[in-house]
Scaffold this active site. Structure first.
Site, PDB file in Angstrom:
ATOM      1  CB  ALA A 174      38.289  -6.957  -0.751  1.00  0.00           C
ATOM      2  CB  ILE A 175      39.459 -12.612  -1.271  1.00  0.00           C
ATOM      3  CG1 ILE A 175      40.226 -12.467  -2.592  1.00  0.00           C
ATOM      4  CG2 ILE A 175      38.795 -13.990  -1.211  1.00  0.00           C
ATOM      5  CD1 ILE A 175      41.383 -13.437  -2.749  1.00  0.00           C
ATOM      6  CB  THR A 176      38.222 -12.849   3.384  1.00  0.00           C
ATOM      7  OG1 THR A 176      39.640 -12.713   3.495  1.00  0.00           O
ATOM      8  CG2 THR A 176      37.907 -14.177   2.700  1.00  0.00           C
ATOM      9  CB  SER A 177      40.278  -7.658   3.234  1.00  0.00           C
ATOM     10  OG  SER A 177      40.328  -7.181   1.896  1.00  0.00           O
ATOM     11  CB  THR A 222      45.980  -2.518  -3.346  1.00  0.00           C
ATOM     12  OG1 THR A 222      46.672  -2.965  -2.177  1.00  0.00           O
ATOM     13  CG2 THR A 222      46.701  -1.301  -3.913  1.00  0.00           C
ATOM     14  CG  ASP A 261      43.400 -16.846   0.538  1.00  0.00           C
ATOM     15  OD1 ASP A 261      43.594 -17.337  -0.600  1.00  0.00           O
ATOM     16  OD2 ASP A 261      43.957 -15.800   0.930  1.00  0.00           O
ATOM     17  N   GLY A 270      45.008  -9.746   5.267  1.00  0.00           N
ATOM     18  CA  GLY A 270      44.515 -10.188   6.565  1.00  0.00           C
ATOM     19  C   GLY A 270      44.465  -9.092   7.602  1.00  0.00           C
ATOM     20  CE  LYS A 300      44.229 -13.608   3.570  1.00  0.00           C
ATOM     21  NZ  LYS A 300      44.594 -13.335   2.174  1.00  0.00           N
TER      22      LYS A 300
END
Length: 503
Positions: free
Chosen positions: A196-199, A203, A256, A168, A288
């Site tokens: 990444a999902i929403t970022s 990493t 998420d 987040g 988040k």
């Protein structure tokens, strides 16, 4: 019906089975119907696509299907209508707000992994969790089901440490420092990460810039037993395989769900054999978890879930009110993280957070006395031991251990925003920063992202640079510029914020 396999050289992203229009009419099959392909002991499920790309008597299979089972060109298979799985009824049950039993959760996860559930049904499941949530019984059952439908890692070195940030915060490349610091102290820390999902960068997206992140479980075991650590992408493994399938639905819907996030994180830790787990919960506006109260509640959930899984879990609630460090986006973050490891110095927010988290792990692992972990972590970083360990990790993962941060290419299409007025930086909008970096092409375009020049509280003069957008393509740069102008990613104000007259 029986048909001969025709291999189609493309990825559909949805496990497609192509059937000729006349064959489909005869078999009473419709678009998106679930069918089962059987050949001896081989069974695979796929969604029907009616197409004249295949002749009568043929069944076309996409490369996605071949990743599940290796059919041969011309092989004869049975094409059998599969009907609606029982697990769809359980998904509807959760959509109606009811609690799921352990066997129902296991059935859903098993059908997701076996591809008996289609994308629309998986999306419905994920949406039901976002709307109706899960209680701890359901979360524990979901976590174990996700882990046990995949492979489990058994590493000889003990104890096994692990760290995970729920994300987040833009620019959160912290674990790229934490892992080599902890490993340099003699502890074992096999770190798997999601993309990444929403970022703008996970990493795994950042590490992939300078080292391979896709390995088999056996390869990871060899790497970890040799150097004590790894930084790899969990999606390349068969660890909790349902997780990577549900993540696609989460990414498409930009959601998420909390219960699914807990299960997603802890199922990977469970599968990796992690005994001591540190969870980082960034807290602040635009992340988040926005309040400390919410963070504490989530921390209790992680700790309780860990107890049910037989793991010792601690939680660090960290400041997440603005980006970490000065960079956002895979290549830019890779440069910053490697530079910090190489020199032992870097942005205060990055060094402070990395040594704080690493220090907790050193204390949990018993190599640092209580209260001395952070000091020990900083000494390891500043002495160069963490950089030496990182070079071992990079080399073991097929990268160049002599890489220089400045050699990492970044997007050469740039635009710099400057301060419209003199004053102080009173806020940096995490969500806007992330959205701008993604509009510029991150994380898919590794060189895309943002370079930030200011932090909250700093004084700026009119015309001072605030941030630079990097992109690999002019069109993406233009999109990011438009978004940056429409939002207010960095707020500049005078010290007098409001004036209220005598009413």
């Amino acid at each position: 019906m029986r048909a001969k396999v025709r291999i189609l050289d493309f990825y559909s992203g949805r496990y497609s089975v192509l059937i000729n229009e006349e064959d489909a009419k005869e078999a009473k099959l419709h678009p998106d119907d679930l069918v089962k392909l059987e050949a001896g002991k081989k069974t695979v499920y796929g969604s029907v696509v009616i197409s004249n790309l295949v002749e009568r008597g043929e069944v076309g299979v996409s490369r996605d299907v071949l990743e599940l089972h290796s059919f041969s060109e011309g092989e004869t298979v049975a094409v059998i209508p599969a009907g609606t799985p029982e697990s769809v009824r359980y998904i509807k049950k959760k959509m109606n707000g009811s609690k799921l039993r352990k066997v129902e959760i296991e059935a859903i996860i098993r059908d997701i992994v076996d591809r008996k559930l289609r994308d629309i049904e998986i999306s419905a499941f994920v949406t039901s969790l976002e709307i109706n949530g899960l209680d701890m019984d359901e979360i524990a059952a979901l976590t174990i089901a996700m882990a046990e439908t995949g492979d489990m890692l058994d590493i000889d070195r003990k104890p096994i440490m692990d760290v995970h940030s729920i994300g987040g915060v833009p620019g959160n490349k912290t674990n790229i420092l934490v892992v080599p610091i902890v490993a340099a102290a003699g502890l074992t820390i096999p770190k798997t990460s999601s993309r990444a999902i929403t970022s703008a960068a996970g990493t795994a997206d950042v590490v992939e810039v300078f080292a391979n992140v896709s390995f088999s479980l056996d390869e990871i075991k060899r790497i970890v037993e040799k150097v004590g650590a790894c930084l790899v992408w969990g999606g390349a493994l068969n660890l909790a395989p349902a997780d990577d399938i549900t993540i696609k639905a989460e990414r498409a819907l930009s959601i998420d769900p909390t219960g699914l996030m807990l299960a997603s994180i802890m199922s990977k830790k469970y599968a990796m054999g992690s005994q001591y787990v540190l969870i980082d919960i960034p807290t602040g506006k635009g992340v988040k978890v926005e309040t400390v109260e919410q963070a504490r509640a989530l921390a209790r959930d992680f700790i309780e879930l860990g107890k049910r899984l037989g793991q010792y879990v601690e939680v660090a609630i960290t400041y997440g009110g603005q980006p970490i460090g000065h960079t956002v986006g895979p290549a830019l973050e890779a440069r910053e993280a490697l530079s910090a490891l190489m020199t032992g110095k870097g942005p205060g927010s990055l060094i402070e957070k990395a040594t704080g988290l690493a220090g907790i792990l050193l204390e949990m692992g018993g190599v640092a006395p209580a209260g001395m972990g952070k000091k020990m972590a900083r000494e390891i970083l500043e002495s160069g031991k963490a950089w030496e360990k990182m070079k071992e990790i990079i080399e073991a993962q097929g990268g160049d251990p002599n890489i220089k941060p400045e050699e990492i290419p970044i997007g050469d299409k740039t635009y710099t925003f400057t301060a419209p007025t003199s004053g102080y930086v009173t806020a940096i909008d995490n969500r806007a920063i992330t959205a701008i970096a993604r509009a510029a092409g991150a994380p898919e375009d590794k060189g895309a992202g943002l370079e930030l020049y200011v932090k909250v509280g700093e004084k700026v003069k009119e015309g001072d640079p605030l941030f630079t957008i990097h992109a690999e393509h002019e069109a993406r740069l233009d999109q990011a510029i438009v978004l940056a102008r429409r939002t207010e990613p960095i707020r500049i104000e005078g010290m007098v914020l409001q004036r209220i007259g005598n009413i």
